[in-house]
Design a protein around this motif. Structure first.
Motif, PDB file in Angstrom:
ATOM      1  N   ARG A  87       0.802  -1.228   0.000  1.00 18.31           N
ATOM      2  CA  ARG A  87       0.000   0.000   0.000  1.00 18.31           C
ATOM      3  C   ARG A  87       0.833   1.274   0.000  1.00 18.31           C
ATOM      4  NH1 ARG A  87      -2.693  -2.941   3.987  1.00 18.31           N
ATOM      5  NH2 ARG A  87      -2.160  -1.447   5.634  1.00 18.31           N
ATOM      6  N   ALA A  88       2.133   1.176  -0.257  1.00 17.79           N
ATOM      7  CA  ALA A  88       2.983   2.367  -0.229  1.00 17.79           C
ATOM      8  C   ALA A  88       2.533   3.412  -1.246  1.00 17.79           C
ATOM      9  CB  ALA A  88       4.437   1.969  -0.491  1.00 17.79           C
ATOM     10  N   ASP A  89       1.962   2.966  -2.377  1.00 14.45           N
ATOM     11  CA  ASP A  89       1.538   3.934  -3.391  1.00 14.45           C
ATOM     12  C   ASP A  89       0.319   4.735  -2.961  1.00 14.45           C
ATOM     13  OD1 ASP A  89      -0.049   1.689  -3.507  1.00 14.45           O
ATOM     14  OD2 ASP A  89      -0.008   1.473  -5.680  1.00 14.45           O
ATOM     15  N   PHE A  90      -0.319   4.362  -1.854  1.00 15.22           N
ATOM     16  CA  PHE A  90      -1.440   5.126  -1.333  1.00 15.22           C
ATOM     17  C   PHE A  90      -1.054   5.996  -0.130  1.00 15.22           C
ATOM     18  CE2 PHE A  90      -4.722   2.128  -3.264  1.00 15.22           C
ATOM     19  CZ  PHE A  90      -5.201   3.092  -4.133  1.00 15.22           C
ATOM     20  N   SER A  91       0.233   6.118   0.136  1.00 10.96           N
ATOM     21  CA  SER A  91       0.644   6.879   1.314  1.00 10.96           C
ATOM     22  C   SER A  91       0.204   8.332   1.227  1.00 10.96           C
ATOM     23  CB  SER A  91       2.170   6.794   1.477  1.00 10.96           C
ATOM     24  OG  SER A  91       2.825   7.317   0.325  1.00 10.96           O
ATOM     25  N   GLY A 120     -11.536  -1.625  -4.335  1.00 13.27           N
ATOM     26  CA  GLY A 120     -11.241  -2.615  -3.307  1.00 13.27           C
ATOM     27  C   GLY A 120      -9.944  -2.311  -2.590  1.00 13.27           C
ATOM     28  N   ARG A 121      -8.911  -1.911  -3.343  1.00 12.85           N
ATOM     29  CA  ARG A 121      -7.641  -1.529  -2.723  1.00 12.85           C
ATOM     30  C   ARG A 121      -7.821  -0.319  -1.813  1.00 12.85           C
ATOM     31  NH1 ARG A 121      -2.410  -0.272  -5.542  1.00 12.85           N
ATOM     32  NH2 ARG A 121      -1.764  -0.485  -3.359  1.00 12.85           N
ATOM     33  N   LEU A 122      -8.615   0.654  -2.252  1.00  9.45           N
ATOM     34  CA  LEU A 122      -8.852   1.840  -1.426  1.00  9.45           C
ATOM     35  C   LEU A 122      -9.586   1.476  -0.146  1.00  9.45           C
ATOM     36  CD1 LEU A 122      -9.789   4.494  -4.131  1.00  9.45           C
ATOM     37  CD2 LEU A 122      -7.941   4.706  -2.462  1.00  9.45           C
ATOM     38  N   VAL A 123     -10.567   0.587  -0.256  1.00 11.34           N
ATOM     39  CA  VAL A 123     -11.278   0.129   0.939  1.00 11.34           C
ATOM     40  C   VAL A 123     -10.294  -0.524   1.903  1.00 11.34           C
ATOM     41  CG1 VAL A 123     -13.013  -1.483   1.811  1.00 11.34           C
ATOM     42  CG2 VAL A 123     -13.489  -0.124  -0.243  1.00 11.34           C
ATOM     43  N   GLU A 124      -9.445  -1.384   1.375  1.00  8.65           N
ATOM     44  CA  GLU A 124      -8.433  -2.037   2.202  1.00  8.65           C
ATOM     45  C   GLU A 124      -7.553  -0.998   2.901  1.00  8.65           C
ATOM     46  OE1 GLU A 124      -4.828  -5.293   1.472  1.00  8.65           O
ATOM     47  OE2 GLU A 124      -5.394  -3.905  -0.133  1.00  8.65           O
ATOM     48  N   SER A 129      -5.317   1.312   7.316  1.00  2.35           N
ATOM     49  CA  SER A 129      -4.400   2.408   7.638  1.00  2.35           C
ATOM     50  C   SER A 129      -5.080   3.620   8.251  1.00  2.35           C
ATOM     51  CB  SER A 129      -3.643   2.845   6.369  1.00  2.35           C
ATOM     52  OG  SER A 129      -2.907   1.777   5.817  1.00  2.35           O
ATOM     53  N   GLU A 130      -6.371   3.814   7.967  1.00  2.97           N
ATOM     54  CA  GLU A 130      -7.048   5.029   8.414  1.00  2.97           C
ATOM     55  C   GLU A 130      -8.170   4.767   9.419  1.00  2.97           C
ATOM     56  OE1 GLU A 130      -5.817   7.979   7.577  1.00  2.97           O
ATOM     57  OE2 GLU A 130      -4.296   6.804   6.521  1.00  2.97           O
ATOM     58  N   GLY A 131      -8.425   3.514   9.735  1.00  4.16           N
ATOM     59  CA  GLY A 131      -9.383   3.203  10.787  1.00  4.16           C
ATOM     60  C   GLY A 131     -10.839   3.373  10.428  1.00  4.16           C
ATOM     61  N   PHE A 132     -11.177   3.266   9.146  1.00  4.33           N
ATOM     62  CA  PHE A 132     -12.595   3.351   8.776  1.00  4.33           C
ATOM     63  C   PHE A 132     -13.327   2.130   9.318  1.00  4.33           C
ATOM     64  CE2 PHE A 132     -11.241   6.853   6.408  1.00  4.33           C
ATOM     65  CZ  PHE A 132     -12.348   7.540   5.938  1.00  4.33           C
TER      66      PHE A 132
END
Length: 477
Positions: A87-91, A120-124, A129-132
């Motif tokens: 998930r580094a590309d979503f940092s 799906g990747r964004l949900v993950e 990482s963000e506690g949703f």
């Protein structure tokens, strides 16, 4: 126009003269019929009869090349579409989200595999990482109750609960993969970190009523008396319970249905304590909301009959998102999954979308993410066959999609809000109308231009995710 009634049964010429705002993106022409009857028009034409005020100058705007340069400088490349990828590309995306409690993920079609996978990747990422704490999709609230049980307890069969959401759009391998990922996340998470699965739509009438009747049976307080026949007719009359579609009339008896829904809600409220004692508070709250969804489905059908064009569906979807936030508590955060047309801000363009209602209510606590693609495949329903199938489209010149595709990255995301702060000419370009693809649950390959609409992308989405190519989502088997 109320003083210019049309009562003639012969073809007659009429003209309408008025000012058009400089920033208008469309003109709507139609009839208002009070009572029964039919009206027809033919050979409509548009004539410009006056120039705009010469003293009003358009805002200085960048040309397309300048915009492409800005996009190249600010685009963040994505390495993969698959859930489970690093998930580094979503940092940087985390900084874009900030403290938003609602993140709405759009889609350019209802059947693009890469868009579904990236969502799906964004949900993950947002969960891990963000506690949703919650995920909600553009599907019937009642039909997602089984999916929620699956992700929380493992009850049921994965493919069966996904297909049970009824919308063919979500009956795909990509959505099933996401549901299974949420289930796996919950298995390894303590109760306070487990994610719940909701639907926020309210289109079918049958689904919520069926869920409510089953709940009352389970609570030992079943439907009795004359209501048995009434409810049975509603549950099994599948042809008229979704509400009117294109070229259909409203189902009969809507007022009777509305009255029964009001009685059901009163039943839940007056018997609250005994129902909670029988089933528990969570089960009670979930099925009380199913009664609300039943009411909303009726309201949508009545609105389509009496107030066509009113955004009732988008309003009640926003209402349901607010209910979900309430269920999640003060620290709850929810991810929404729907079409671009529902999640976009809308209000800034004077349109009442779900995103517009949410922006009005939540302001910066609501982040919208739009999706675009340059060319490729997707799944949809054609004009002559109700079965979904794959379609393919090529690049569309002179569109937002074509401009963004010049960044020359196969997958990327960009925060459009940064242009407003640091690149006024680019922001001016982003807030002018440009065409983009807008494909819903139906597609006519002989009329591709019908699926291009003008939007002011900088006003509609905070972040945009661009894929150069897409393929059709894979149907569940």
């Amino acid at each position: 126009m109320s003083d210019r009634s049309i009562r003639d049964q012969n073809w007659t010429y009429y003209d309408v003269t008025g000012d058009v705002a400089r920033d208008a993106v469309r003109l709507n022409v139609g009839f208002l019929i009070t009572g029964n009857g039919e009206a027809y028009f033919d050979s409509a034409s548009l004539e410009v009869i006056g120039a705009a005020d010469a003293e009003v100058e358009a805002a200085s705007s960048a040309d397309d090349d300048h915009v492409v340069d800005w996009l190249r400088d600010h685009a963040r490349a994505l390495d993969s579409t698959g859930i489970g990828s690093p998930r580094a590309d979503f940092s940087v995306f985390s900084a874009m989200v900030g403290n938003a409690r609602i993140v709405s993920l759009g889609e350019a079609t209802h059947g693009s595999r890469e868009h579904f996978q990236l969502k799906g990747r964004l949900v993950e990422h947002l969960i891990e990482s963000e506690g949703f704490t919650a995920f909600a999709i553009e599907a019937s609230y009642a039909d997602t109750l089984a999916v929620n049980r699956y992700v929380l307890t493992g009850e049921g069969d994965l493919n069966a609960v996904v297909a049970g959401m009824e919308f063919w759009t979500w009956s795909t391998e990509e959505v099933a993969e996401l549901v299974q990922w949420i289930r796996n996340h919950n298995l390894r998470s303590p109760p306070d970190r487990q994610v719940r699965f909701y639907g926020f739509d309210a289109q079918p009438m049958r689904s919520p009523l069926r869920a409510v009747v089953a709940y009352l049976d389970r609570a030992g307080q079943p439907v009795v008396g004359e209501d048995i026949a009434f409810v049975s007719a509603l549950i099994f009359d599948s042809g008229s319970l979704r509400g009117p579609g294109r070229n259909q009339t409203a189902p009969p008896g809507l007022e009777d249905r509305a009255a029964y829904a009001a009685r059901l809600l009163e039943t839940f409220d007056t018997r609250r304590e005994s129902l909670i004692a029988a089933t528990g508070v969570d089960d009670f709250e979930a099925h009380r909301q199913a009664v609300v969804a039943f009411q909303q489905a009726i309201e949508i059908a009545i609105g389509q009959r009496d107030q066509p064009g009113e955004p009732i569906r988008d309003r009640v979807m926003a209402d349901n998102v607010d209910w979900i936030l309430g269920q999640e508590g003060q620290d709850g955060r929810v991810i929404l999954w729907a079409h671009n047309g529902h999640v976009r801000h809308g209000a800034r363009a004077g349109e009442q979308t779900m995103g517009a209602f949410l922006e009005t209510r939540h302001g910066e606590d609501h982040l919208t993410v739009g999706f675009m693609f340059d060319h490729g495949g997707f799944r949809s329903v054609g004009p002559d066959d109700p079965r979904p199938r794959a379609f393919t489209v090529g690049p569309e010149p002179d569109t937002l999609d074509a401009t963004f595709s010049q960044v020359d990255l196969p997958l990327f995301y960009v925060d459009l809000r940064t242009a407003e702060l640091g690149a006024p000419e680019v922001w001016s370009w982003l807030t002018q109308p440009h065409l983009t693809r807008w494909i819903g649950s139906r597609f006519d390959p002989d009329r591709p231009a019908a699926y291009l609409i003008p939007i002011r992308i900088g006003e509609e989405f905070d972040v945009v995710i661009m894929t150069q190519m897409t393929t059709a989502a894979q149907a569940l088997h």
